[in-house]
Design an enzyme around this catalytic site. Sequence first.
Site, mmCIF file in Angstrom:
data_model
loop_
_atom_site.group_PDB
_atom_site.id
_atom_site.type_symbol
_atom_site.label_atom_id
_atom_site.label_comp_id
_atom_site.label_asym_id
_atom_site.label_seq_id
_atom_site.Cartn_x
_atom_site.Cartn_y
_atom_site.Cartn_z
ATOM 1 N N SER A 21 0.826 -1.206 0.000
ATOM 2 C CA SER A 21 0.000 0.000 0.000
ATOM 3 C C SER A 21 0.862 1.258 0.000
ATOM 4 C CB SER A 21 -0.903 0.008 1.237
ATOM 5 O OG SER A 21 -1.665 1.191 1.297
ATOM 6 N N CYS B 267 -1.043 5.480 12.378
ATOM 7 C CA CYS B 267 -1.566 6.848 12.380
ATOM 8 C C CYS B 267 -1.610 7.410 13.800
ATOM 9 C CB CYS B 267 -2.983 6.871 11.807
ATOM 10 S SG CYS B 267 -3.128 6.143 10.171
ATOM 11 N N GLY C 216 9.117 -4.755 3.609
ATOM 12 C CA GLY C 216 10.180 -3.913 4.141
ATOM 13 C C GLY C 216 11.488 -4.161 3.427
#
Length: 304
Positions: free
Chosen positions: A21, A130, A243
Amino acid sequence: MNRLAVEIPGLSLKNPIMPASGCFGFGQEYSKYYDLNELGAIMAKAVTPEPRLGNPTPRVAETASGMLNAIGLQNPGLEHVLAHELPFLEQFETPIIANVAGATEDDYVQVCSRIGESKAVKAIELNISCPNVKHGGIAFGTDPEVAHRLTKAVKSVASVPVYVKLSPNVADIISIAQAIEAAGADGLTMINTLLGMRIDLKTRKPVIANGTGGLSGPAIKPVAIRMIHQVRAVSNIPIIGMGGVQTVDDVLEFLIAGADAVAVGTMNFTDPFICPKLITELPKRMDELGISSLQELKKELLNQ
């Protein structure tokens, strides 16, 4: 029999490779380069209840072995995504994983209760990195209790399986993972970016207007591998690893560490064909290494 196939909650993957994403938009740009049906899945760009313009520029900067970004979750908002972005993806057989973000628990619940309206969406990726505006801006994913509560709230309204994206910016990744699993998460995706900074020597100010940004790319791969191995040692929960993936050997390394599937992020900006290339190379490399199936890899490191 397709030896690259992977079955995890909500997702029947023809192969274990997908774009991460934030590095693939909603697929429209990349569909001009290759058939999106080649992909194992697509992790779509983050969606929030309302449109977001994102952070001020500059918000991307190169670093040694990676990049920094502080995009700020720029997106057109839930209604636009449901009406315009996800319908485009419905033409493909590839399962879509919808990334969901928010500033409050209610934000997450609002999006997760509706994002499954698209027949393309087979799972949710919960972005808990977030900042929680009701708790001093501390990221949802850095506190086990907060992460547990958010996951449980989302699971109560979601119509598709929920995968929670773990932040590496924590002291104890295992306690976070266990709290999320206990809340009913169907799987984990890991890891998100590491917090970093670069300084402009001429201005004596951060290169990124926001000050700090998320570090991604090859520099963070050893951290991702370590954290996946740590979580796999204590849990059988499905994991999509990410990653710093660049090569087919990176893919195999993630699988041996304990991931069920692998997402490719930053490399999509360097080579838009990276995902189909890795999909083509994977069975050839498996043959070279005497690997008959992906399933035999997942616990190989733990069994040594």
